[in-house]
Enzyme design. Sequence first.
Site, PDB file in Angstrom:
ATOM      1  N   GLU A 193       0.710  -1.654  -0.175  1.00  0.00           N
ATOM      2  CA  GLU A 193      -0.222   0.036  -0.119  1.00  0.00           C
ATOM      3  C   GLU A 193       1.063   0.949   0.193  1.00  0.00           C
ATOM      4  OE1 GLU A 193      -2.845   0.744  -0.055  1.00  0.00           O
ATOM      5  OE2 GLU A 193      -4.501  -0.755  -0.052  1.00  0.00           O
ATOM      6  N   ASN A 225     -10.002   5.161   2.270  1.00  0.00           N
ATOM      7  CA  ASN A 225      -8.575   4.943   1.624  1.00  0.00           C
ATOM      8  C   ASN A 225      -9.745   5.386   0.636  1.00  0.00           C
ATOM      9  OD1 ASN A 225      -7.060   2.547   1.061  1.00  0.00           O
ATOM     10  ND2 ASN A 225      -8.599   1.047   1.283  1.00  0.00           N
ATOM     11  N   ASP A 273     -10.268   1.060  -3.089  1.00  0.00           N
ATOM     12  CA  ASP A 273      -8.651   0.697  -2.610  1.00  0.00           C
ATOM     13  C   ASP A 273      -7.993   1.974  -2.596  1.00  0.00           C
ATOM     14  OD1 ASP A 273      -6.785   0.417  -0.432  1.00  0.00           O
ATOM     15  OD2 ASP A 273      -6.611  -2.090  -1.406  1.00  0.00           O
TER      16      ASP A 273
END
Length: 340
Positions: free
Chosen positions: A53, A187, A249
Amino acid sequence: THRPCGRVCHGPQRHRPAGRFFLAGRLPRCRHNARMDAPAWTRLTATPDALGESPFWHPQEQRLYWVDIPGRRVARLAVEGLQAVGPVENWPLDEEPGCIAPAEEGGLVLALRSGLYRARTWGGPLERLHAAPYDTARLRFNDGRCDAQGRLWVGSLYEPKDQALGVLYMRDAQGLHPMAGGVTTANGLAWSPDGRTLYWADTAAHRVRAYDFDAATGTLSRERVFHQMAPKPAGWVWGDARPYGGRPDGAAVDAEGGYWSAQYEGQRLLRLSPQGALWLDLPTPVPCPTMPCFGGADLKTLFITSARPALGAQAPAPEAGCVFALRVAVPGLPVQAWRP
């Protein structure tokens, strides 16, 4: 390949290319719902992350940075074109990093489960900026980044995932301030090129929100639904015959205002217009892309991190969890650094 989008294309727009997205290859014709054939992604890493991430491109170092959240590490890699230069460097941590951002004076700021920290050098000691404002047994920091004014914004994730207790925080010189809430998994944080719109997603709700953003004060107003993805069918698992496009996401924005949203379990990126309409549906080489970012000297290299979950009864895809890159024609916005 042209797939009907459900809207009528009139006149010259019927054969209009869907933007100058890629440097090579045939473009789909309908801008309203452009599904690309599988592009030629390049894999940059050999060892997968459990949950990669928070990638960002460091322009001075010409390196890509990212985190592996459950792996409790920060990673970085020098990249030239679409080629890795040398090995991935790893910085082990004692707890999960939700996100990272560069600091203007060097080093990084890190949002860890226990709070916000500053590291002045790679692998150096952590200086706590602010303790976590939540119960660390049930929540942790997740997606975040800095705005153009150098303030750090970071959202929280409620791990039981049965209540929308996630909050978006802003950290400035006066402290840490809750700015928005009502999400389960924060997110998709990003800003429009003019800095007047803030985007924020709730992965569990399959929804991206938009807000008017006052850059001088950091104030948010006029909350609205920017884009609503279709929900996950009940009992759906990977390989199910029922269609599922994934859930939002991490995200990035390009110079034309396109909002690029990684669709977890959807095996694709969506490029949405500033009005929230679908401009592009881009397949990814793995089922669970997690976050895009733009880099390279011209900001025309699109990077994605990914996750390596167990997908129902199936084993993970062989390259799941790796970092990938693709050359595009529209540059992205540069990373913003934290300024104390």
